[in-house]
Design an enzyme around this catalytic site. Structure first.
Site, short mmCIF file in Angstrom:
data_model
loop_
_atom_site.label_atom_id
_atom_site.label_comp_id
_atom_site.label_asym_id
_atom_site.label_seq_id
_atom_site.Cartn_x
_atom_site.Cartn_y
_atom_site.Cartn_z
N SER A 246 45.24 44.52 -13.58
CA SER A 246 46.25 45.25 -12.80
C SER A 246 46.44 46.60 -13.46
CB SER A 246 47.57 44.47 -12.86
OG SER A 246 48.66 45.26 -12.42
N TYR B 61 54.02 39.56 -17.45
CA TYR B 61 52.91 39.90 -16.55
C TYR B 61 52.05 41.00 -17.18
CZ TYR B 61 50.44 41.26 -12.26
OH TYR B 61 49.46 41.53 -11.32
N1 LIG Z 1 49.02 42.28 -5.01
C1 LIG Z 1 49.12 43.22 -5.93
O1 LIG Z 1 49.85 44.23 -5.73
C2 LIG Z 1 48.35 43.10 -7.20
C3 LIG Z 1 48.25 44.24 -8.02
C4 LIG Z 1 47.53 44.16 -9.19
C5 LIG Z 1 46.90 43.00 -9.55
N2 LIG Z 1 47.01 41.89 -8.74
C6 LIG Z 1 46.32 40.68 -9.19
O2 LIG Z 1 45.45 40.24 -8.17
C7 LIG Z 1 45.20 38.85 -8.32
C8 LIG Z 1 45.34 38.14 -6.99
O3 LIG Z 1 46.71 38.23 -6.60
P1 LIG Z 1 47.18 38.50 -5.09
O4 LIG Z 1 47.96 39.75 -5.08
O5 LIG Z 1 46.04 38.33 -4.17
O6 LIG Z 1 48.25 37.31 -4.96
P2 LIG Z 1 48.36 36.09 -3.94
O7 LIG Z 1 49.56 35.34 -4.40
O8 LIG Z 1 48.31 36.60 -2.54
O9 LIG Z 1 47.04 35.25 -4.20
C9 LIG Z 1 46.84 34.53 -5.39
C10 LIG Z 1 45.89 33.37 -5.13
O10 LIG Z 1 45.74 32.66 -6.38
C11 LIG Z 1 45.98 31.27 -6.16
N3 LIG Z 1 46.50 30.64 -7.39
C12 LIG Z 1 47.73 30.78 -7.95
N4 LIG Z 1 47.83 30.02 -9.06
C13 LIG Z 1 46.61 29.41 -9.22
C14 LIG Z 1 46.07 28.51 -10.18
N5 LIG Z 1 46.81 28.04 -11.21
N6 LIG Z 1 44.80 28.10 -10.04
C15 LIG Z 1 44.04 28.53 -8.98
N7 LIG Z 1 44.50 29.36 -8.04
C16 LIG Z 1 45.77 29.82 -8.15
C17 LIG Z 1 46.96 31.23 -4.99
O11 LIG Z 1 46.96 29.98 -4.32
C18 LIG Z 1 46.45 32.38 -4.12
O12 LIG Z 1 45.43 31.95 -3.25
C19 LIG Z 1 46.17 38.36 -9.40
O13 LIG Z 1 45.49 38.22 -10.63
C20 LIG Z 1 47.19 39.47 -9.46
O14 LIG Z 1 47.84 39.54 -10.71
C21 LIG Z 1 47.71 41.93 -7.59
#
Ligand SMILES: NC(=O)c1ccc[n+]([C@@H]2O[C@H](COP(=O)([O-])OP(=O)(O)OC[C@H]3O[C@@H](n4cnc5c(N)ncnc54)[C@H](O)[C@@H]3O)[C@@H](O)[C@H]2O)c1
Length: 295
Positions: free
Chosen positions: A144, A157
């Site tokens: 991130s 985080y």
């Molecule tokens: N959305 C943002 O703004 C953003 C920004 C920077 C980084 N990220 C990173 O992107 C990645 C994906 O997040 P997202 O935004 O798509 O969120 P999201 O919540 O939409 O998706 C996360 C996915 O991970 C799965 N998950 C959660 N815990 C789990 C576990 N213990 N084992 C297996 N699967 C698991 C969930 O079921 C879901 O399908 C994360 O690492 C998050 O930190 C997101």
């Protein structure tokens, strides 16, 4: 990207959000897609969607905090597709935002286990399978922008995402000679359900006592975050940017060039601290010494 055609990717947390966007984009480049996720209901829907696009795929249950389950995912992928070429360590949770004084041990363990150890276990289970065929491949760790500059009220985080950046830098150097390219994706806001991560919190990380306090705190912070996340980049755009960046062999995958200033400000602050240390009378001998083993 023609090198992806016919190859196989495992995407943790691929049932929703950024992982699901990547599944569709990588599949459109001809990859076989394994989506591995803790949420069985979303997983079934996602796999059905991917199959409907004509992409060869497999949906597997995975809690990334379990090295045994990671081993199972790796072996089932090999059994189905023969070889594994790409690991996308994407699964992650937002944790329980709030000040350090009131954050709970269970919440720290939850976020560290998922966001940090989940990435380690994924690497340990899958990299040997990428190594074994000798054709090379890719590891994409999802960190991130918070991995470059820590967010107030989200230190847990930020700490896990800084760790993912650090691990990626180390693995990039370690795996280069085997033609395994390691990248770290560092987005700012992306339109997903990250701010509702509590939906996937395993029972062992829940605590009744803290839960009430957390939900009060979360609902306020989440309301503030919701509009920012809703205005974020699309998962499709992020997926396409990842392919563009790995084709260019980028280590750091940036999706939000407009977020450069806080990163520049952090690097300048660190650099300024070095300058002040260089002029400290206490350090006048050290400043003249060569770095051991690195000259
Ligand atoms: N959305 C943002 O703004 C953003 C920004 C920077 C980084 N990220 C990173 O992107 C990645 C994906 O997040 P997202 O935004 O798509 O969120 P999201 O919540 O939409 O998706 C996360 C996915 O991970 C799965 N998950 C959660 N815990 C789990 C576990 N213990 N084992 C297996 N699967 C698991 C969930 O079921 C879901 O399908 C994360 O690492 C998050 O930190 C997101």
């Amino acid at each position: 990207m023609k090198e992806l055609n016919g190859k196989t990717a495992i995407i943790s947390g691929g049932a929703e959000g950024i992982g699901f966007g990547l599944a569709q984009v990588l599949g459109s480049h001809g990859m076989n897609i394994v989506i591995a996720d803790i949420n069985a209901e979303q997983l079934a829907k996602a796999q059905q969607h991917i199959e409907g696009l004509g992409i060869p795929s497999l949906g597997l249950n995975l809690d990334v905090t379990s090295s045994e389950q990671w081993g199972d995912v790796a072996q089932k992928t090999r059994a189905r597709f023969g070889k594994v070429h790409m690991l996308v360590n994407n699964a992650g949770v937002g944790g329980a935002p709030g000040p350090i004084q009131t954050s709970t041990e269970k919440d720290w363990r939850w976020i560290v286990d998922v966001n940090l150890l989940g990435v380690v276990f994924g690497a340990q289970a899958v990299i040997p399978l990428i190594e074994e065929h000798g054709e090379g491949g890719w590891v994409i760790n999802v960190a991130s922008m918070a991995g470059f500059c820590s967010l107030p009220m989200a230190s847990a985080y930020s700490a896990t995402k800084a760790a993912v950046v650090a691990m990626s830098e180390g693995w990039h150097a370690e795996l280069k000679d085997q033609n395994i390219h390691v990248s770290v994706l560092c987005p700012a806001f992306v339109k997903t359900r990250i701010n509702l991560s509590q939906r996937n919190k395993q029972a062992r990380y829940q605590s009744d006592e803290a839960q009430e306090e957390l939900s009060k705190r979360d609902s306020e912070l989440n309301q503030q975050m919701q509009s920012v996340i809703d205005a974020g980049a699309s998962i499709q755009l992020v997926g396409e940017r990842v392919v563009e960046a790995i084709a260019a062999k980028e280590l750091y995958i940036i999706t939000h060039p407009n977020f450069r200033w806080p990163v520049d400000a952090r690097f300048s602050a660190i650099s300024d601290s070095f300058h002040r240390a260089e002029s400290s009378p206490l350090l006048s001998e050290i400043v003249k010494q060569k770095m051991p083993g690195l000259d």
